[in-house]
Enzyme design. Structure first.
Site, short mmCIF file in Angstrom:
data_model
loop_
_atom_site.label_atom_id
_atom_site.label_comp_id
_atom_site.label_asym_id
_atom_site.label_seq_id
_atom_site.Cartn_x
_atom_site.Cartn_y
_atom_site.Cartn_z
N CYS A 50 0.85 -1.20 0.00
CA CYS A 50 0.00 0.00 0.00
C CYS A 50 0.88 1.25 0.00
CB CYS A 50 -0.90 -0.01 1.23
SG CYS A 50 -1.74 1.56 1.49
N CYS A 53 0.30 3.22 3.55
CA CYS A 53 0.64 2.66 4.86
C CYS A 53 1.96 3.27 5.38
CB CYS A 53 0.77 1.13 4.77
SG CYS A 53 -0.79 0.25 4.95
N HIS A 113 -4.56 0.29 7.73
CA HIS A 113 -5.00 0.06 6.36
C HIS A 113 -6.45 -0.45 6.30
CE1 HIS A 113 -4.16 -0.88 2.10
NE2 HIS A 113 -4.86 -1.98 2.29
N ASN A 153 -13.28 9.72 -1.95
CA ASN A 153 -13.88 8.69 -2.80
C ASN A 153 -13.68 7.38 -2.09
OD1 ASN A 153 -14.64 10.11 -5.08
ND2 ASN A 153 -12.61 9.99 -5.98
N SER A 161 -8.66 4.34 -5.40
CA SER A 161 -7.54 3.53 -5.85
C SER A 161 -7.03 2.62 -4.76
CB SER A 161 -6.42 4.46 -6.33
OG SER A 161 -6.01 5.30 -5.26
N HIS A 164 -7.10 1.96 1.88
CA HIS A 164 -6.53 2.67 3.03
C HIS A 164 -7.31 3.98 3.23
CE1 HIS A 164 -2.89 3.15 5.67
NE2 HIS A 164 -3.57 4.26 5.86
N HIS A 166 -8.46 7.44 3.36
CA HIS A 166 -7.82 8.69 2.96
C HIS A 166 -8.79 9.57 2.21
CE1 HIS A 166 -7.69 6.38 -0.80
NE2 HIS A 166 -7.54 7.53 -1.43
N GLN A 168 -8.81 13.45 -0.35
CA GLN A 168 -7.98 14.37 -1.13
C GLN A 168 -8.41 15.81 -0.87
OE1 GLN A 168 -7.06 13.49 -5.23
NE2 GLN A 168 -7.99 11.47 -5.10
P1 H2U Z 1 -8.00 8.16 -4.74
O1 H2U Z 1 -8.04 6.82 -4.08
O2 H2U Z 1 -9.19 9.02 -4.39
O3 H2U Z 1 -7.75 8.03 -6.21
O4 H2U Z 1 -6.76 8.95 -4.11
C1 H2U Z 1 -5.46 8.48 -4.13
C2 H2U Z 1 -4.53 9.56 -4.63
O5 H2U Z 1 -3.21 9.20 -4.28
C3 H2U Z 1 -4.56 9.75 -6.14
O6 H2U Z 1 -4.97 11.05 -6.44
C4 H2U Z 1 -2.33 9.64 -5.27
C5 H2U Z 1 -3.09 9.51 -6.56
O7 H2U Z 1 -2.67 10.47 -7.49
N1 H2U Z 1 -1.08 8.87 -5.21
C6 H2U Z 1 0.08 9.49 -4.80
O8 H2U Z 1 0.09 10.70 -4.57
N2 H2U Z 1 1.24 8.76 -4.66
C7 H2U Z 1 1.31 7.42 -4.93
O9 H2U Z 1 2.36 6.83 -4.75
C8 H2U Z 1 0.15 6.70 -5.46
C9 H2U Z 1 -1.13 7.46 -5.52
ZN ZN Z 2 -2.34 1.00 3.68
#
Ligand code: H2U
Ligand code: ZN
Length: 347
Positions: A50, A53, A113, A153, A161, A164, A166, A168
């Protein structure tokens, strides 16, 4: 007002000026949907793969600290950049374009996580509320930042994505569309009535009672009269306040408790980690006072009948207006009746 329960009708969203079509007569359709097994028990507390994490390496090589509660970092793949230049184009008002600047960050809610807001303690959610307030204030104070959009989201279904926990933050120069519509409506209402649209709306809702899901001393969770998504809700402070950073400590904790109660009920509805997009609409940070603005959160969950059967916004809804079958009143009644403790153990 009986037609609101029985006949096809439409309802106005006074925040956006848009209408939703409601078809309560269709909910009589039989439904034999099966129940999925209780979901959410197979996620590990730490996932070595992850990128959120503690201690793990992210895509561009940065290593996450061993954070005990929350963690904020600049998005490695930001949709906006602080520097973006270009002459505005405007060809007869038909082709209009301009450079847009902004800052994108990611906020981890917890080092765990496997947790979600629904399974975090109110105390830990209150720490997240504190981070939201600090980020809104810091980003909003930057030159050229007109709006700070905090959003989460949650779930594969919403394109998240990573499980975990989180969210934005996207801080932008211009007001995004939804904020712009809400600003226009709240300003017009303020000019006409000398009071805040959502403060007056909440008073009406509390008198009616039938769309309220949960209340504590400082916050109300309700299914708005004009809800589009089946179990859409809004979280509203009872006091007139423009942004999270204006909340007292007691109010921040009450917001955390309201978010906890709402997300627990959501998960309990279909005994699954409930997917949604949620976010806060806080007053623009363009330097104006914005007395008309009332802080609020929107939750837009896609699920309709079970952990897998979702509502699609297609056909008439893409080309005409959104439509719903189950009324806002019956959605609120269902959420209100659910147990206030999570179907899985809390942290
Ligand atoms: P979402 O799960 O809402 O997509 O948010 C995850 C965000 O994390 C996504 O915008 C960022 C992605 O660009 N990200 C990083 O900044 N660094 C990483 O190593 C992977 C994902
Ligand atoms: Zn994690």
């Amino acid at each position: 007002m009986d037609f609101l329960r029985t006949a096809p009708h439409r309802r106005l969203n006074p925040l956006t000026g848009e209408w939703v079509l409601v078809s309560p007569h269709r909910t009589e359709r039989p439904w034999m949907g099966q129940r999925e097994a209780r979901a959410g028990t197979d996620v590990p507390a730490y996932d070595p793969d992850c990128y959120l994490c503690p201690g793990n390496r992210r895509a561009h090589g940065a290593v996450n600290p061993h954070y005990p509660y929350t963690f904020v970092f600049d998005n490695d793949f930001p949709a906006l950049l602080p520097e973006s230049e270009g002459e505005k184009i405007d060809r007869d008002g038909l082709m209009v374009g301009e450079a847009e600047r902004g800052i994108c960050r990611v906020i981890c809610f917890s080092p765990r996580h496997d947790l979600t807001l629904a399974r975090m303690t109110v105390k830990d959610i209150a720490r997240v509320v504190g981070v939201w307030a600090a980020q809104y204030r810091a980003l909003g104070a930057l030159d050229g930042i007109g709006a700070v959009q905090i959003f989460e989201n949650r779930g594969d279904m919403m394109g998240a994505s990573n499980p975990h926990p989180h969210c934005q933050v996207w801080a932008t120069g211009a007001l995004p569309n939804e904020m712009a519509k809400e600003l226009a409506s709240q300003s017009a209402y303020w000019r006409a009535h000398g009071s805040a649209l959502l403060v007056d709306y909440l008073r009406l809702e509390r008198e009616a009672g039938e769309r309220i899901v949960f209340e504590n001393d400082h916050f109300t969770v309700l299914v708005p009269f004009w809800a589009v998504w089946p179990f859409e809700t809004m979280v509203l402070p009872r006091r007139h306040v423009g942004a999270i950073d204006e909340l007292t400590t007691e109010e921040s904790t009450a917001l955390a408790a309201a978010l906890s109660q709402l997300t627990i009920r959501y998960d309990n509805l279909f005994e699954t980690p409930f997917p949604y997009s949620m976010g806060f609409h806080q007053k623009p940070t363009d330097g104006e006072a914005h007395a008309e603005w009332q802080l609020h959160a929107h939750f837009y969950p896609p699920l309709l009948r079970s952990a897998t059967v979702r509502k699609f916004m297609v056909g008439f809804e893409m080309l005409g207006s959104p439509q719903r079958d189950i009324t806002a009143e019956s959605a609120a009644a269902r959420l209100r009746a659910l147990p206030a403790t999570h179907y899985l153990a809390t942290a």
